[in-house]
Scaffold this motif. Structure first.
Motif, PDB file in Angstrom:
ATOM      1  N   ASP A   1      68.204  29.871  22.337  1.00  0.00           N
ATOM      2  CA  ASP A   1      68.928  30.000  23.610  1.00  0.00           C
ATOM      3  C   ASP A   1      67.911  30.216  24.734  1.00  0.00           C
ATOM      4  O   ASP A   1      67.973  31.197  25.466  1.00  0.00           O
ATOM      5  CB  ASP A   1      69.941  31.161  23.526  1.00  0.00           C
ATOM      6  CG  ASP A   1      70.749  31.313  24.815  1.00  0.00           C
ATOM      7  OD1 ASP A   1      70.888  30.326  25.561  1.00  0.00           O
ATOM      8  OD2 ASP A   1      71.254  32.432  25.065  1.00  0.00           O
TER       9      ASP A   1
ATOM     10  N   GLN B   1      71.409  34.679  17.435  1.00  0.00           N
ATOM     11  CA  GLN B   1      71.307  35.880  18.286  1.00  0.00           C
ATOM     12  C   GLN B   1      72.191  37.009  17.742  1.00  0.00           C
ATOM     13  O   GLN B   1      73.216  37.355  18.351  1.00  0.00           O
ATOM     14  CB  GLN B   1      71.732  35.526  19.724  1.00  0.00           C
ATOM     15  CG  GLN B   1      70.801  34.535  20.408  1.00  0.00           C
ATOM     16  CD  GLN B   1      71.400  33.956  21.686  1.00  0.00           C
ATOM     17  OE1 GLN B   1      72.405  33.258  21.655  1.00  0.00           O
ATOM     18  NE2 GLN B   1      70.777  34.243  22.818  1.00  0.00           N
TER      19      GLN B   1
ATOM     20  N   VAL C   1      73.262  40.520  29.847  1.00  0.00           N
ATOM     21  CA  VAL C   1      74.612  40.959  29.433  1.00  0.00           C
ATOM     22  C   VAL C   1      74.725  42.479  29.271  1.00  0.00           C
ATOM     23  O   VAL C   1      75.058  43.000  28.209  1.00  0.00           O
ATOM     24  CB  VAL C   1      75.168  40.203  28.194  1.00  0.00           C
ATOM     25  CG1 VAL C   1      75.734  38.866  28.615  1.00  0.00           C
ATOM     26  CG2 VAL C   1      74.175  39.996  27.090  1.00  0.00           C
TER      27      VAL C   1
ATOM     28  N   GLU D   1      72.987  42.340  34.781  1.00  0.00           N
ATOM     29  CA  GLU D   1      73.811  41.141  34.660  1.00  0.00           C
ATOM     30  C   GLU D   1      75.070  41.574  33.929  1.00  0.00           C
ATOM     31  O   GLU D   1      75.099  41.668  32.712  1.00  0.00           O
ATOM     32  CB  GLU D   1      73.114  40.035  33.866  1.00  0.00           C
ATOM     33  CG  GLU D   1      73.938  38.750  33.904  1.00  0.00           C
ATOM     34  CD  GLU D   1      74.021  37.982  32.595  1.00  0.00           C
ATOM     35  OE1 GLU D   1      74.390  36.804  32.631  1.00  0.00           O
ATOM     36  OE2 GLU D   1      73.738  38.541  31.520  1.00  0.00           O
TER      37      GLU D   1
HETATM   38  C1  GLC Z   1      72.910  35.907  29.718  1.00  0.00           C
HETATM   39  C2  GLC Z   1      71.867  34.904  30.125  1.00  0.00           C
HETATM   40  C3  GLC Z   1      72.177  33.611  29.448  1.00  0.00           C
HETATM   41  C4  GLC Z   1      72.116  33.837  27.958  1.00  0.00           C
HETATM   42  C5  GLC Z   1      73.044  34.949  27.525  1.00  0.00           C
HETATM   43  C6  GLC Z   1      72.753  35.421  26.126  1.00  0.00           C
HETATM   44  O1  GLC Z   1      74.172  35.572  30.179  1.00  0.00           O
HETATM   45  O2  GLC Z   1      71.804  34.797  31.508  1.00  0.00           O
HETATM   46  O3  GLC Z   1      71.307  32.594  29.843  1.00  0.00           O
HETATM   47  O4  GLC Z   1      72.493  32.655  27.302  1.00  0.00           O
HETATM   48  O5  GLC Z   1      72.899  36.083  28.339  1.00  0.00           O
HETATM   49  O6  GLC Z   1      71.562  36.146  26.077  1.00  0.00           O
END
Ligand code: GLC
Length: 556
Positions: A61, A176, A209, A277
């Protein structure tokens, strides 16, 4: 710049490192490329950079799958390069924020390898979210949670004895795995990571996140709860359904983690800072992250997803100011990032609908990029005129549109595969930046190809072409950012709406000496009498009126 409160007014430039500049000729951006182009960022007049993850990663990712949080991916450079970058950025007057990914590691992280190897009920499995399956022989996922990238949020493992066994949770890709934030090792290790980079002069972190870490005990099904909520049309108006708690997003217990992190950041001199975020679509809930002993700032996604519409933008601005005000935190205004369709292309859509920011929601809607460009220019003056801080996503200063027609075979976002090829994902805003020249790779690399192909028609959008052209997006960014820096009323502080102008017009004062007027409609409006225009996003009418899709900064 030297004030401890720099972050309350800062403009922060997001460096998506894979696509910024390539220094070693492999077609992928890296630290050497970034170092060689710091001058571009500094010349814009921003205060800091935020760099997307640069840690060792198999890139399932794009780097958000981390193997080692305290090192650098060889394709991006070395730890020494990273340290040199921090020093050089500081020499350019730019602070540096890194990106920490605390919800999940890579499936190649040594902890996960150990968890797989040691089998069910082992101590190593406790660091992740392993559970037995449901059904007679555990063949069904433990609950109904879905991955953000599509498909179930659970994957079943093959146990060391070769038999299908437990399932592990991954709110994102299977590569992940989510870590268990109830575990002391997890808490301790992330605290060490913060200190590791703070000790190297890093000024802060963007928290990936930030609202996902904690899960409801017992991991209950989510049922039909949608998160973030979707706008529904009621009597011609778009409204969000009422907020309700969710089993894995925005749990109250997550705040404990951030209080701990804040104490670590505050133990440094100067104190280090955080930006969350957190896609929390209820402004009151978002403000919890910004209490004085928690995080400093959070991206304002309500503003990002607002359509180009006076009433919608005013609504989100008012909500933001009210909720941030309750905790004394400055808002941060953001229009684009590496996860959403570039705002120029969103604003270009003939129809402007709240909440639409993914390509799959926009792809079929007719658009006109010239309209998008006018609106993006006006939106810049709005964004930089509002109280607090702002973000600029690399390439928006060049007026880059979303690349909506990348061929299937080059798509890399895991969303494409996970959605069964129904969602093209986020690659269209991640295409490498054009620096110079008439054809790809536009000075991005010395390699013949770039990791995502660049469009053939980007020659007018290179840094070299736009530099010095007073009509270019780049020169508008430079002028606006420098003027913002020189204007004491801008950044953190109060604002007051002017209401006389009608619902399509966003007009406000920043103290006595500065006003901003944005016309989101299509009919020209007169400007306030006696005001001097400091900067305009486009030409005024022959009689000095403000045309539609145009903004001005004024000295009243
Ligand atoms: C956040 C990142 C994104 C990623 C996700 C998982 O939203 O900005 O790019 O895919 O987290 O880590």
């Amino acid at each position: 710049m030297h004030s401890e409160n720099w972050w309350r007014s800062a403009v922060i430039y997001q460096v998506y490192i894979r696509s910024f500049a390539d220094g070693d000729g492999d077609g992928l951006g890296d630290i050497a490329g970034l170092r060689s182009r710091l001058g571009h960022i500094a010349s814009l007049g921003v205060d800091a950079i935020w760099i997307n993850p640069w840690y060792p990663s198999p890139m399932a990712d794009a780097g958000y799958d981390v193997i080692d949080y305290r090192d650098v991916e060889p394709r991006f450079g070395t730890l020494a390069d990273a340290e040199a970058l921090v020093t050089e950025a500081h020499e350019h007057g730019l602070r540096v924020l890194l990106d920490i990914v605390p919800n999940h590691t890579s499936d190649r992280h040594p902890w996960f390898a150990e968890a797989l190897a040691t089998g069910p009920a082992s101590a190593a499995r406790e660091r992740y979210m392993f559970r037995p399956g449901r059904g007679e022989s555990g063949e069904l996922a433990p609950n109904d949670w879905v991955s953000t990238f599509g498909g179930p949020a659970w994957t079943r493992v093959v146990e060391p004895d070769g038999q299908p066994g437990e399932w592990y949770l991954h709110l994102f890709a299977p590569e992940q795995p989510d870590v268990n934030w109830e575990h002391a090792d997890v808490r301790g290790d992330f605290a060490d990571t913060l200190r590791f980079w703070f000790d190297r002069g890093v000024d802060g972190f963007r928290i990936d996140v930030a609202h996902s870490l904690i899960k409801e005990p017992g991991l209950p099904d989510v049922g039909d709860l949608v998160y973030p909520r979707k706008y529904v049309e009621v009597d011609g108006e778009f409204v969000l359904p009422p907020w309700s708690p969710h089993p894995h997003w925005d749990r109250d217990e997550v705040h404990e983690v951030y209080r701990e992190w804040r104490a670590i950041a505050d133990s440094y001199s100067p104190p280090r800072v955080f930006v969350a975020e957190a896609w929390v679509d209820e402004p009151e809930r978002l403000s919890h992250y910004l209490r004085p002993d928690e995080l400093h700032t959070a991206f304002n996604f309500g503003y990002l997803v607002a359509p180009w519409s006076g009433p919608e933008m005013r609504k989100t601005i008012d909500e933001t100011l009210a909720e941030h005000g309750t905790v004394g935190a400055p808002p941060t205004w953001v229009l684009s990032n590496h996860d959403v369709v570039r705002h120029l292309s969103r604003y270009a859509r003939a129809e402007q609908i709240p909440g639409r920011h993914r390509l799959r929601e926009l792809l079929d809607m007719p658009y006109d990029l010239a309209v998008g460009e006018r609106r993006a220019r006006a939106a810049l003056l709005l964004t930089l005129g509002l109280p607090g801080g702002a973000y600029v996503y690399q390439g928006e200063e060049l007026g880059l549109p979303e690349v909506e027609d990348l061929p299937d075979e080059v798509l890399q976002d895991p969303t494409w595969e996970r959605s069964g090829h129904t969602d093209r994902g986020r690659d269209g805003c991640r295409v490498p930046i054009p620096w110079s020249g008439d054809a790809p790779p536009y000075g991005f690399t010395t390699a013949a190809t770039t990791w995502l192909p660049q469009p053939e028609d980007w020659a007018p959008l290179t840094v070299a072409t736009e530099s010095g052209d007073p009509a270019s997006m780049l020169e508008l960014y430079r002028q606006a950012l420098h003027l913002r820096r020189a204007t004491k009323e801008l950044g953190d502080g109060p604002m007051a709406w002017r209401t006389e102008a009608g619902e399509d017009v966003l007009a406000f004062d920043r103290g006595e000496g500065f006003a901003c007027v944005v016309n989101t409609g299509s009919t020209p409006v007169p400007l306030p009498a006696g005001a001097t225009v400091l900067l305009a996003s486009g030409d005024l009418t022959a009689d000095g009126g403000l045309p539609g899709d145009t903004a001005v900064w004024l000295k009243p």
